[in-house]
Design a protein around this motif. Structure first.
Motif, mmCIF file in Angstrom:
data_model
loop_
_atom_site.group_PDB
_atom_site.id
_atom_site.type_symbol
_atom_site.label_atom_id
_atom_site.label_comp_id
_atom_site.label_asym_id
_atom_site.label_seq_id
_atom_site.Cartn_x
_atom_site.Cartn_y
_atom_site.Cartn_z
ATOM 1 N N HIS A 37 9.083 26.687 -28.186
ATOM 2 C CA HIS A 37 9.268 25.900 -26.961
ATOM 3 C C HIS A 37 10.163 26.623 -25.951
ATOM 4 C CE1 HIS A 37 7.886 22.806 -29.820
ATOM 5 N NE2 HIS A 37 7.398 22.195 -28.758
ATOM 6 N N ASP A 38 10.271 27.923 -26.078
ATOM 7 C CA ASP A 38 11.013 28.751 -25.128
ATOM 8 C C ASP A 38 12.476 28.330 -25.009
ATOM 9 O OD1 ASP A 38 11.191 30.930 -23.467
ATOM 10 O OD2 ASP A 38 10.477 29.891 -21.668
ATOM 11 N N ILE A 39 13.079 28.048 -26.173
ATOM 12 C CA ILE A 39 14.504 27.731 -26.247
ATOM 13 C C ILE A 39 15.200 28.888 -26.945
ATOM 14 C CG2 ILE A 39 16.258 26.136 -27.116
ATOM 15 C CD1 ILE A 39 14.038 23.980 -27.200
ATOM 16 N N ILE A 40 16.114 29.526 -26.261
ATOM 17 C CA ILE A 40 16.841 30.662 -26.823
ATOM 18 C C ILE A 40 18.147 30.149 -27.428
ATOM 19 C CG2 ILE A 40 17.969 32.867 -26.314
ATOM 20 C CD1 ILE A 40 15.974 33.238 -24.032
ATOM 21 N N VAL A 41 18.250 30.256 -28.746
ATOM 22 C CA VAL A 41 19.417 29.771 -29.459
ATOM 23 C C VAL A 41 20.398 30.915 -29.666
ATOM 24 C CG1 VAL A 41 20.258 28.686 -31.574
ATOM 25 C CG2 VAL A 41 18.042 28.009 -30.618
ATOM 26 N N LEU A 42 21.628 30.722 -29.219
ATOM 27 C CA LEU A 42 22.684 31.720 -29.375
ATOM 28 C C LEU A 42 23.805 31.115 -30.208
ATOM 29 C CD1 LEU A 42 22.810 32.963 -25.676
ATOM 30 C CD2 LEU A 42 21.679 34.065 -27.591
ATOM 31 N N SER A 43 24.140 31.760 -31.307
ATOM 32 C CA SER A 43 25.154 31.245 -32.217
ATOM 33 C C SER A 43 26.451 32.017 -32.067
ATOM 34 C CB SER A 43 24.656 31.333 -33.665
ATOM 35 O OG SER A 43 25.656 30.902 -34.560
ATOM 36 N N THR A 44 27.551 31.299 -32.001
ATOM 37 C CA THR A 44 28.852 31.959 -31.951
ATOM 38 C C THR A 44 29.180 32.535 -33.328
ATOM 39 O OG1 THR A 44 29.952 29.869 -32.452
ATOM 40 C CG2 THR A 44 29.729 30.473 -30.127
ATOM 41 N N PRO A 45 29.860 33.668 -33.380
ATOM 42 C CA PRO A 45 30.245 34.252 -34.669
ATOM 43 C C PRO A 45 31.194 33.325 -35.424
ATOM 44 C CG PRO A 45 30.487 35.856 -32.891
ATOM 45 C CD PRO A 45 30.269 34.523 -32.245
ATOM 46 N N PRO A 46 31.285 33.488 -36.737
ATOM 47 C CA PRO A 46 32.211 32.649 -37.518
ATOM 48 C C PRO A 46 33.659 32.781 -37.036
ATOM 49 C CG PRO A 46 30.716 33.855 -38.964
ATOM 50 C CD PRO A 46 30.506 34.410 -37.584
ATOM 51 N N HIS A 47 34.373 31.681 -37.068
ATOM 52 C CA HIS A 47 35.816 31.636 -36.767
ATOM 53 C C HIS A 47 36.126 31.995 -35.308
ATOM 54 C CE1 HIS A 47 35.980 31.408 -41.080
ATOM 55 N NE2 HIS A 47 35.545 32.644 -41.223
ATOM 56 N N THR A 48 35.188 31.746 -34.408
ATOM 57 C CA THR A 48 35.450 32.052 -32.995
ATOM 58 C C THR A 48 35.264 30.835 -32.090
ATOM 59 O OG1 THR A 48 33.149 32.734 -32.583
ATOM 60 C CG2 THR A 48 34.705 34.440 -33.301
ATOM 61 N N THR A 49 34.946 29.671 -32.646
ATOM 62 C CA THR A 49 34.666 28.526 -31.791
ATOM 63 C C THR A 49 35.883 28.101 -30.975
ATOM 64 O OG1 THR A 49 35.143 27.013 -33.627
ATOM 65 C CG2 THR A 49 32.846 27.656 -33.301
ATOM 66 N N HIS A 50 37.089 28.424 -31.446
ATOM 67 C CA HIS A 50 38.294 28.069 -30.691
ATOM 68 C C HIS A 50 38.365 28.824 -29.362
ATOM 69 C CE1 HIS A 50 39.319 31.762 -32.752
ATOM 70 N NE2 HIS A 50 40.379 31.914 -31.976
ATOM 71 N N GLU A 51 37.581 29.889 -29.221
ATOM 72 C CA GLU A 51 37.561 30.662 -27.987
ATOM 73 C C GLU A 51 36.202 30.618 -27.300
ATOM 74 O OE1 GLU A 51 39.818 32.642 -26.288
ATOM 75 O OE2 GLU A 51 41.382 31.767 -27.521
ATOM 76 N N LEU A 52 35.118 30.513 -28.054
ATOM 77 C CA LEU A 52 33.779 30.679 -27.484
ATOM 78 C C LEU A 52 33.000 29.382 -27.337
ATOM 79 C CD1 LEU A 52 32.600 33.914 -29.364
ATOM 80 C CD2 LEU A 52 33.775 33.710 -27.170
ATOM 81 N N GLN A 53 33.450 28.303 -27.938
ATOM 82 C CA GLN A 53 32.730 27.038 -27.841
ATOM 83 C C GLN A 53 33.417 26.161 -26.806
ATOM 84 O OE1 GLN A 53 30.577 24.657 -27.401
ATOM 85 N NE2 GLN A 53 29.659 25.196 -29.373
ATOM 86 N N GLY A 54 32.762 25.997 -25.665
ATOM 87 C CA GLY A 54 33.371 25.288 -24.546
ATOM 88 C C GLY A 54 33.771 23.864 -24.858
ATOM 89 N N LEU A 55 32.998 23.178 -25.683
ATOM 90 C CA LEU A 55 33.343 21.806 -26.028
ATOM 91 C C LEU A 55 34.663 21.742 -26.786
ATOM 92 C CD1 LEU A 55 29.755 20.682 -26.928
ATOM 93 C CD2 LEU A 55 31.238 19.444 -25.338
ATOM 94 N N ASP A 56 34.872 22.702 -27.683
ATOM 95 C CA ASP A 56 36.149 22.758 -28.402
ATOM 96 C C ASP A 56 37.292 23.125 -27.475
ATOM 97 O OD1 ASP A 56 35.231 22.015 -30.880
ATOM 98 O OD2 ASP A 56 34.907 24.055 -31.588
ATOM 99 N N VAL A 57 37.030 24.040 -26.548
ATOM 100 C CA VAL A 57 38.085 24.566 -25.682
ATOM 101 C C VAL A 57 38.553 23.536 -24.662
ATOM 102 C CG1 VAL A 57 38.600 26.299 -23.912
ATOM 103 C CG2 VAL A 57 37.371 26.964 -25.993
ATOM 104 N N ALA A 58 37.612 22.804 -24.054
ATOM 105 C CA ALA A 58 37.982 22.012 -22.881
ATOM 106 C C ALA A 58 37.666 20.522 -22.962
ATOM 107 C CB ALA A 58 37.295 22.592 -21.637
ATOM 108 N N CYS A 59 36.860 20.093 -23.922
ATOM 109 C CA CYS A 59 36.361 18.717 -23.863
ATOM 110 C C CYS A 59 36.822 17.816 -25.004
ATOM 111 C CB CYS A 59 34.826 18.724 -23.830
ATOM 112 S SG CYS A 59 34.103 19.620 -22.429
ATOM 113 N N PHE A 60 36.727 18.287 -26.238
ATOM 114 C CA PHE A 60 36.933 17.393 -27.367
ATOM 115 C C PHE A 60 38.373 16.916 -27.505
ATOM 116 C CE2 PHE A 60 32.979 18.972 -29.835
ATOM 117 C CZ PHE A 60 32.193 18.115 -29.092
#
Length: 244
Positions: free
Chosen positions: A130-153
């Protein structure tokens, strides 16, 4: 570079993540202490049940409809026996993601956190078809690379606690499965505003794309060695000494 190849508009860039919401523990705080005691202990009543919410933010400052996972055996909104994301629910999520975004032209980007339910063959095959490009953050990096963790939750949990207290003041009852969606929707509306969502993408170096912001060496460095060396036998308090 995928961004250079597809040049996606902001509305085609998405990031999803799960957050566990404690139900009921903010309902009625009690302080138990002896008269005149300086240090008091705070106790809270509640069932301490975790309800998982899957949120998706969009690069243009909006959100998609969330997925709410209740712990149980009967289907309500969506139900998991363990109360958090499982493989089947992951497939349900990507299917719903497609339904909400299929009107968009061009490839859709979806950033995920690498949870196993986002990496199943069925999940990835559906995304590819369905033309969806899935990009996964490397392990143990969500504190820097996952925007929801960084600014929202963080803000979401603060507003959730406030709304739980307000609900208890108005009804005299703790939040349960019947009232969860009502109370959560209020906290959610206060959290996911355009400036907050855009700051999440900016802080993680996605919009605008800045490689140096996403891969800061100090943020990705291994943890400092804080272990201490042990010895045997254990040293005894002075003046006693072990004799071997």
């Amino acid at each position: 570079m995928l961004f250079d190849l597809h040049n996606p508009p902001e509305g085609n860039i998405h990031a999803m993540d799960e957050v566990g919401i404690n139900t009921g523990i903010f309902a009625r705080p009690l302080v138990i202490a002896e008269a005149g005691q300086r240090h008091q202990h705070l106790q809270k009543i509640g069932d301490r049940k975790i309800t998982t919410c899957i949120e998706t933010i969009v690069g243009n400052g909006t959100t998609l409809r969330p997925t709410v996972i209740f712990k149980g055996t009967y289907r309500i909104v969506t139900v998991s026996a363990r109360g958090y994301t499982e493989n089947e629910i992951g497939v349900n999520y990507i299917t719903d993601f497609h339904e909400q975004t299929k009107h968009l032209e061009g490839a859709r980007f979806l950033f995920v956190d690498g949870h196993g339910s986002h990496c199943t063959l069925e999940f990835l095959k559906f995304a590819e078809s369905h033309d969806i490009i899935v990009l996964s953050t490397p392990p143990h990096t969500t504190h820097e690379l996952q925007g929801l963790d960084v600014a929202c939750f963080g803000a979401l949990k603060i507003y959730w606690e406030q709304e739980c207290r307000e609900h208890f003041r108005n009804t005299g009852k703790a939040v349960n499965n019947d009232t969860f969606l009502l109370v959560y929707s209020r906290a959610r509306a206060r959290t996911f505003k355009d400036p907050t969502i855009r700051s999440a993408y900016r802080a993680t170096g996605i919009i605008p794309f800045r490689r140096e912001a996403a891969l800061r060496p100090d943020a990705m460095a291994p943890a400092l060695d804080t272990s201490v060396k042990g010895q045997f036998p254990n040293p005894l308090p002075s003046p006693v000494r072990a004799i071997i």
